[in-house]
Scaffold this motif. Structure first.
Motif: not given
Length: 177
Positions: A1-6
Protein backbone atom coordinates in the motif's frame (compact mmCIF):
# COMPACT_ATOMS: atom_id res chain seq x y z
CA UNK A 1 0.00 0.00 0.00
CA UNK A 2 2.74 2.45 0.93
CA UNK A 3 4.67 1.64 -2.26
CA UNK A 4 1.62 2.38 -4.40
CA UNK A 5 1.13 5.69 -2.64
CA UNK A 6 4.78 6.61 -3.11
CA UNK A 7 4.66 5.58 -6.76
CA UNK A 8 1.49 7.61 -7.30
CA UNK A 9 3.11 10.65 -5.66
CA UNK A 10 6.25 10.23 -7.81
CA UNK A 11 4.16 9.98 -11.00
CA UNK A 12 2.08 13.02 -9.99
CA UNK A 13 5.26 15.00 -9.19
CA UNK A 14 6.81 14.03 -12.56
CA UNK A 15 3.66 14.92 -14.50
CA UNK A 16 3.48 18.24 -12.66
CA UNK A 17 7.12 18.91 -13.44
CA UNK A 18 6.37 18.34 -17.11
CA UNK A 19 3.51 20.84 -16.94
CA UNK A 20 5.80 23.26 -15.10
CA UNK A 21 8.40 22.98 -17.89
CA UNK A 22 5.71 23.78 -20.46
CA UNK A 23 4.69 26.89 -18.50
CA UNK A 24 8.14 28.48 -18.41
CA UNK A 25 8.03 32.10 -19.49
CA UNK A 26 8.77 33.06 -23.05
CA UNK A 27 9.64 36.46 -24.49
CA UNK A 28 6.54 38.44 -25.35
CA UNK A 29 5.85 40.16 -28.63
CA UNK A 30 5.10 43.86 -29.00
CA UNK A 31 1.92 43.68 -26.97
CA UNK A 32 1.05 46.84 -25.08
CA UNK A 33 0.30 46.91 -21.36
CA UNK A 34 -0.29 49.73 -18.93
CA UNK A 35 2.80 48.93 -16.92
CA UNK A 36 5.88 46.76 -16.55
CA UNK A 37 7.14 45.14 -13.39
CA UNK A 38 10.68 43.81 -13.38
CA UNK A 39 11.50 41.39 -10.59
CA UNK A 40 15.19 41.75 -9.77
CA UNK A 41 17.51 38.81 -9.34
CA UNK A 42 18.62 37.62 -12.76
CA UNK A 43 20.59 38.93 -15.71
CA UNK A 44 18.75 40.61 -18.54
CA UNK A 45 15.57 41.38 -16.63
CA UNK A 46 16.06 45.13 -16.18
CA UNK A 47 17.43 45.51 -19.72
CA UNK A 48 14.31 43.75 -21.07
CA UNK A 49 12.02 46.00 -19.06
CA UNK A 50 13.83 49.12 -20.26
CA UNK A 51 13.58 48.00 -23.88
CA UNK A 52 9.81 47.55 -23.54
CA UNK A 53 9.50 50.96 -21.86
CA UNK A 54 11.67 52.69 -24.49
CA UNK A 55 9.63 51.02 -27.25
CA UNK A 56 6.56 52.59 -25.59
CA UNK A 57 4.83 49.24 -25.12
CA UNK A 58 3.98 50.40 -21.58
CA UNK A 59 3.74 53.76 -19.86
CA UNK A 60 5.50 53.05 -16.56
CA UNK A 61 7.89 50.51 -15.00
CA UNK A 62 8.48 49.27 -11.47
CA UNK A 63 11.75 47.56 -10.62
CA UNK A 64 10.82 45.50 -7.58
CA UNK A 65 13.35 44.21 -5.10
CA UNK A 66 16.06 46.82 -5.56
CA UNK A 67 18.81 46.62 -2.95
CA UNK A 68 18.36 49.29 -0.26
CA UNK A 69 21.88 50.59 -0.89
CA UNK A 70 21.16 51.42 -4.56
CA UNK A 71 20.43 55.09 -5.12
CA UNK A 72 18.28 56.20 -8.06
CA UNK A 73 21.14 58.13 -9.68
CA UNK A 74 23.39 55.05 -9.51
CA UNK A 75 20.67 52.95 -11.06
CA UNK A 76 20.14 55.48 -13.87
CA UNK A 77 23.86 55.64 -14.63
CA UNK A 78 24.28 51.84 -14.54
CA UNK A 79 21.48 51.32 -17.08
CA UNK A 80 22.09 54.51 -19.12
CA UNK A 81 18.65 55.95 -18.43
CA UNK A 82 18.18 59.61 -19.28
CA UNK A 83 16.79 61.87 -16.57
CA UNK A 84 13.51 62.57 -18.36
CA UNK A 85 12.61 58.88 -18.80
CA UNK A 86 13.65 58.05 -15.26
CA UNK A 87 11.65 60.83 -13.63
CA UNK A 88 8.46 60.23 -15.59
CA UNK A 89 8.30 56.52 -15.96
CA UNK A 90 10.49 54.45 -13.63
CA UNK A 91 9.85 53.57 -10.01
CA UNK A 92 12.27 51.68 -7.82
CA UNK A 93 10.88 49.39 -5.14
CA UNK A 94 13.08 48.69 -2.13
CA UNK A 95 10.55 46.77 -0.02
CA UNK A 96 10.67 43.32 -1.62
CA UNK A 97 13.09 40.62 -0.51
CA UNK A 98 11.51 37.55 -2.15
CA UNK A 99 8.96 36.59 -4.79
CA UNK A 100 5.98 36.95 -2.47
CA UNK A 101 6.99 40.43 -1.35
CA UNK A 102 7.71 41.37 -5.00
CA UNK A 103 4.05 40.56 -5.67
CA UNK A 104 2.84 42.56 -2.67
CA UNK A 105 4.99 45.56 -3.63
CA UNK A 106 3.73 45.35 -7.21
CA UNK A 107 0.09 45.06 -6.16
CA UNK A 108 0.30 48.22 -4.05
CA UNK A 109 2.04 50.07 -6.90
CA UNK A 110 -0.49 48.89 -9.52
CA UNK A 111 -3.39 49.90 -7.29
CA UNK A 112 -1.86 53.32 -6.63
CA UNK A 113 -1.61 53.95 -10.39
CA UNK A 114 -4.89 52.18 -11.25
CA UNK A 115 -3.26 49.93 -13.84
CA UNK A 116 -5.44 47.38 -15.61
CA UNK A 117 -2.62 45.36 -17.22
CA UNK A 118 0.91 44.56 -16.08
CA UNK A 119 3.75 42.94 -18.02
CA UNK A 120 5.75 40.74 -15.66
CA UNK A 121 9.42 40.52 -16.63
CA UNK A 122 11.44 37.80 -14.95
CA UNK A 123 13.64 34.86 -15.88
CA UNK A 124 11.86 32.09 -17.79
CA UNK A 125 12.21 29.48 -15.01
CA UNK A 126 10.93 31.94 -12.39
CA UNK A 127 7.82 32.95 -14.36
CA UNK A 128 5.30 30.31 -13.12
CA UNK A 129 5.84 31.08 -9.42
CA UNK A 130 6.22 34.85 -9.88
CA UNK A 131 3.05 34.97 -11.97
CA UNK A 132 1.16 32.85 -9.41
CA UNK A 133 2.22 35.16 -6.57
CA UNK A 134 1.36 38.28 -8.56
CA UNK A 135 -2.05 36.90 -9.56
CA UNK A 136 -2.75 36.12 -5.91
CA UNK A 137 -1.73 39.62 -4.79
CA UNK A 138 -3.55 41.49 -7.57
CA UNK A 139 -6.69 39.41 -7.76
CA UNK A 140 -8.67 39.42 -10.98
CA UNK A 141 -8.80 43.17 -11.45
CA UNK A 142 -5.44 43.40 -13.26
CA UNK A 143 -4.39 41.34 -16.29
CA UNK A 144 -0.90 39.86 -15.97
CA UNK A 145 1.11 39.20 -19.10
CA UNK A 146 4.33 37.22 -18.74
CA UNK A 147 7.49 38.28 -20.56
CA UNK A 148 10.15 35.69 -19.80
CA UNK A 149 13.84 36.42 -20.14
CA UNK A 150 15.56 33.39 -21.63
CA UNK A 151 18.18 31.67 -19.51
CA UNK A 152 20.43 28.68 -19.61
CA UNK A 153 20.08 26.79 -16.37
CA UNK A 154 20.60 23.32 -15.00
CA UNK A 155 18.16 20.70 -13.80
CA UNK A 156 18.98 21.45 -10.16
CA UNK A 157 17.67 25.01 -10.46
CA UNK A 158 14.57 23.88 -12.35
CA UNK A 159 13.73 21.17 -9.82
CA UNK A 160 14.30 23.52 -6.87
CA UNK A 161 12.07 26.16 -8.47
CA UNK A 162 9.37 23.58 -9.23
CA UNK A 163 9.42 22.41 -5.62
CA UNK A 164 9.09 26.02 -4.40
CA UNK A 165 6.20 26.47 -6.80
CA UNK A 166 4.49 23.31 -5.49
CA UNK A 167 4.87 24.28 -1.85
CA UNK A 168 3.48 27.75 -2.47
CA UNK A 169 0.65 26.47 -4.66
CA UNK A 170 -0.41 24.05 -1.91
CA UNK A 171 -0.18 26.81 0.70
CA UNK A 172 -2.45 29.05 -1.40
CA UNK A 173 -4.93 26.19 -1.91
CA UNK A 174 -5.02 25.73 1.84
CA UNK A 175 -5.65 29.44 2.35
CA UNK A 176 -2.24 30.39 3.74
CA UNK A 177 -1.45 33.83 2.39
Amino acid sequence: MIWRTLLLLAVAWAAGFGMFMLSLGRPLDDRKTDAIVVVTGGPGRIDRGLKVLRDRDAERMLVSGVDVDVRPVEFAVEYKIDRKLFSCCIDLGWQAVDTRSNAEETAAWAKRHDFKSVRLVTTDWHMPRARMELAHALGSRVEIVGDGVRSVTGWRVLIREYNKYLVRRIALWLGAS
